[in-house]
Design an enzyme around this catalytic site. Structure first.
Site, PDB file in Angstrom:
ATOM      1  N   LYS A 272       0.843  -1.198   0.000  1.00 61.38           N
ATOM      2  CA  LYS A 272       0.000   0.000   0.000  1.00 61.38           C
ATOM      3  C   LYS A 272       0.881   1.252   0.000  1.00 61.38           C
ATOM      4  O   LYS A 272       2.014   1.203   0.476  1.00 61.38           O
ATOM      5  CB  LYS A 272      -0.856   0.024   1.273  1.00 61.38           C
ATOM      6  CG  LYS A 272      -1.967  -1.005   1.330  1.00 61.38           C
ATOM      7  CD  LYS A 272      -2.740  -0.871   2.646  1.00 61.38           C
ATOM      8  CE  LYS A 272      -3.850  -1.908   2.749  1.00 61.38           C
ATOM      9  NZ  LYS A 272      -4.928  -1.728   1.744  1.00 61.38           N
ATOM     10  N   ARG A 346     -10.078 -11.808   2.020  1.00 60.47           N
ATOM     11  CA  ARG A 346     -10.917 -12.879   1.462  1.00 60.47           C
ATOM     12  C   ARG A 346     -10.185 -14.220   1.502  1.00 60.47           C
ATOM     13  O   ARG A 346     -10.817 -15.273   1.612  1.00 60.47           O
ATOM     14  CB  ARG A 346     -11.367 -12.494   0.045  1.00 60.47           C
ATOM     15  CG  ARG A 346     -10.258 -12.337  -0.954  1.00 60.47           C
ATOM     16  CD  ARG A 346     -10.665 -11.512  -2.167  1.00 60.47           C
ATOM     17  NE  ARG A 346     -10.711 -10.080  -1.876  1.00 60.47           N
ATOM     18  CZ  ARG A 346     -11.051  -9.147  -2.755  1.00 60.47           C
ATOM     19  NH1 ARG A 346     -11.391  -9.484  -3.992  1.00 60.47           N
ATOM     20  NH2 ARG A 346     -11.076  -7.878  -2.419  1.00 60.47           N
TER      21      ARG A 346
HETATM   22  N1  BES Z   1      -7.962  -3.975   4.549  1.00 59.95           N
HETATM   23  C1  BES Z   1      -8.194  -3.542   3.227  1.00 59.95           C
HETATM   24  C2  BES Z   1      -9.522  -2.821   3.054  1.00 59.95           C
HETATM   25  C3  BES Z   1      -9.689  -1.526   3.814  1.00 59.95           C
HETATM   26  C4  BES Z   1      -9.459  -0.313   3.168  1.00 59.95           C
HETATM   27  C5  BES Z   1     -10.123  -1.511   5.103  1.00 59.95           C
HETATM   28  C6  BES Z   1      -9.630   0.864   3.842  1.00 59.95           C
HETATM   29  C7  BES Z   1     -10.306  -0.323   5.782  1.00 59.95           C
HETATM   30  C8  BES Z   1     -10.069   0.869   5.148  1.00 59.95           C
HETATM   31  C9  BES Z   1      -8.178  -4.741   2.281  1.00 59.95           C
HETATM   32  O1  BES Z   1      -7.364  -5.787   2.646  1.00 59.95           O
HETATM   33  C10 BES Z   1      -7.668  -4.245   0.966  1.00 59.95           C
HETATM   34  O2  BES Z   1      -6.547  -3.844   0.924  1.00 59.95           O
HETATM   35  N2  BES Z   1      -8.516  -4.292  -0.056  1.00 59.95           N
HETATM   36  C11 BES Z   1      -8.156  -3.850  -1.341  1.00 59.95           C
HETATM   37  C12 BES Z   1      -8.663  -4.849  -2.343  1.00 59.95           C
HETATM   38  C13 BES Z   1      -8.125  -4.648  -3.735  1.00 59.95           C
HETATM   39  C14 BES Z   1      -6.652  -4.936  -3.769  1.00 59.95           C
HETATM   40  C15 BES Z   1      -8.868  -5.561  -4.667  1.00 59.95           C
HETATM   41  C16 BES Z   1      -8.778  -2.471  -1.562  1.00 59.95           C
HETATM   42  O3  BES Z   1      -9.890  -2.243  -1.075  1.00 59.95           O
HETATM   43  O4  BES Z   1      -8.138  -1.635  -2.181  1.00 59.95           O
HETATM   44 MN    MN Z   2      -5.386  -5.565   1.988  1.00 62.10          MN
END
Ligand code: BES
Ligand code: MN
Ligand code: ZN
Length: 496
Positions: A272, A346
């Site tokens: 990230k 997931r």
């Molecule tokens: N933990 C994150 C989702 C999240 C984002 C929670 C902001 C709380 C606040 C999750 O694991 C994630 O990173 N999801 C990605 C999925 C994508 C790579 C398909 C996302 O939402 O960007």
């Molecule tokens: Mn994630």
């Protein structure tokens, strides 16, 4: 903060410190409010007549050093005109808690002798606690404004025994919610899979059976999907199974709650951006809610069988970490092409869902997860996203959330969305395209559930709050503990 109930109503002129009295929305003063108003020469009535205090539900007005009394601060609180539910009473308590906090008053006498329903008195008291919660563990200099942990609240009730009895259930929800908030607030250097599991072991004190599965056991079971997330971490992944067996029939099919417990989500190799990454200490929010639910149902000795399962992992980049393009085999036997290591939640839930259904044959399964950023784009911070294979379970969840004042909104699932996670190399891939990110995540989960009632709740937008609300301060909200607790009570327990 301690809550005490008493039915020895003191004379208003004899109380010291801070006191709270009640006024209905049509201006009717409670007995204690009348006595206070008389002592102050009609100050409450004047404020009401001047419309400075409308006595709407949750309105408060403070009278510092009121004449004719020993009280330092008198607060009049409005109860509104509409009939009150227990949840309204809890929110009223929250507003009183906020008013107390604003004045820096940690102790108070709440004069509720003419509030008839003991459940409402108990919920109001719990509401004060919920609003005054603060996570101050790492503040070495006690800050009077933020230190809400101290203080004694004495609630004057018509029937002390009945109020105390009702407070057991109301307070169980507050304690469970605090458990969730504490877990969500902890930083990832303190709360990692092992230390998280240790905290869950304390639930045994409340009669919950707690089993911790370590990495070796998870490998033997075959949780290849869950385990691939933690490969880059120095911390060992864990799965914790919590069982509360409260139903008369010990073999009755349980309600099963499953939680995503990513103690820190860097994104892994699909790392990230730095900005805001610190927020990913909350990525165990689903596991936090499941833990809080278990504490609540145990503390109120729910007459239901409830199983909580959490997958605790840390998602880090490393030489050993899972790479984009890697293919893993889940517990279900289905293979997954990991396109993006940041879509890790997931992968954790997939194996937990398979495990839950194989082990427990639940009457219903609800999983909670801070699963997608896309749900925040869709619903903001006001509603959690609900996905389900069952209209009945969806309605039950929506009803429970509504009654508890927690926002939830259902989104669709369908074959067409499912097609978006087809993989050319494996049975599926772990991300869809750019659109419908929350739905494709839910479709992915659905590939791991059988036909029994299942719901997925994406709580990414509601786990942390940027601002204080009636029942919580800024920070970890505990969203979901109340809704799931009510679902258990209304659907899985015999009606009282
Ligand atoms: N933990 C994150 C989702 C999240 C984002 C929670 C902001 C709380 C606040 C999750 O694991 C994630 O990173 N999801 C990605 C999925 C994508 C790579 C398909 C996302 O939402 O960007
Ligand atoms: Mn994630
Ligand atoms: Zn995540």
């Amino acid at each position: 903060m301690t809550i005490m109930f008493s039915d020895a109503a003191p004379a208003i002129t004899e109380i010291g410190g801070t006191a709270v009295v009640f006024v209905a929305g049509d201006g009717t003063l409670s007995k204690a409010a009348t006595a206070a108003d008389d002592a102050m020469g009609g100050a409450i009535r004047r404020a009401f007549n001047a419309k400075k205090f409308k006595a709407k539900h949750g309105d408060t007005i403070a009278f510092p050093f009121p004449a004719g009394m020993k009280i330092d601060k008198l607060i009049a609180a409005g109860t509104g005109t509409d009939p009150q539910t227990a949840t309204d009473a809890r929110r009223l308590g929250g507003k009183i808690g906020a008013a107390l906090g604003k004045m820096g008053a940690s102790s108070a006498t709440i004069l509720a002798a003419d509030m008839d329903d003991p459940t409402h008195i108990a919920e109001m008291a719990a509401g004060i606690r919920l609003r005054r919660y603060a996570f101050t563990k790492y503040k070495t200099k006690a800050d009077a404004k933020s230190d809400h942990g101290e203080g004694n609240i004495t609630v004057i009730a018509a029937d002390k025994a009945k109020a105390e009895a009702a407070f057991i259930d109301a307070n169980a929800l507050a304690e469970g919610t605090f458990f969730t908030r504490d877990l969500v607030s902890e930083p990832a250097n303190i709360l990692y899979p092992d230390s998280f599991a240790e905290r869950l072991e304390t639930l045994a004190d409340h009669g919950v059976e707690v089993v911790v599965l370590d990495e070796k056991q998870l490998e033997e079971i075959g949780m290849g999907s869950l385990l691939c997330v933690g490969l880059g971490s120095e911390r060992e992944s864990k799965v914790v199974v919590m069982k509360w067996n409260g139903a008369d029939d010990a073999n009755a099919a349980p309600f099963c709650a499953v939680g995503k417990g990513v103690t820190f989500d860097t994104g892994g190799i699909s790392i990230k951006p730095a900005g805001g990454m610190e927020e990913m200490t909350m990525d165990m929010g689903g596991a936090g809610v499941v833990s809080g639910l278990m504490k609540t149902v145990a503390m109120r000795k729910a007459k239901a069988n409830v199983v909580g399962i959490v997958g605790l992992v840390e998602n880090m980049p490393d030489g050993k970490a899972t790479r984009p393009g890697d293919i893993v085999t889940s517990l279900s036997g289905q293979t997954i092409e990991v396109i993006n290591t940041d879509a890790e939640g997931r992968l954790v839930l997939a194996d937990l869902l398979t495990y839950a259904q194989r082990e427990f044959k639940p009457a219903a399964t609800v999983n909670l997860a801070t699963l997608t950023g896309a749900i925040i784009i869709a619903l903001g911070n006001l509603n959690a996203g609900l996905f389900s294979n069952s209209d009945a379970l969806s309605e039950q969840l929506a009803d429970a959330a509504k009654a508890e004042g927690e926002g939830i909104w259902r989104l669709p699932l369908s074959k067409e969305y499912d097609d978006l996670i087809k993989s050319s190399l494996a049975d599926m891939k772990n991300t869809g395209g750019r659109g419908a990110g929350s739905i494709t995540a839910a479709q992915f989960l659905q590939r791991f559930v059988d036909d029994s009632p299942w719901a997925h709740i994406d709580i990414a937008g509601v786990t942390l709050s940027k601002e204080a609300k009636p029942l919580y301060p800024k920070g970890a909200s505990g969203w979901g503990v109340a809704t799931l607790n009510r679902l258990v009570r209304d659907i899985f327990e015999p009606s009282a």
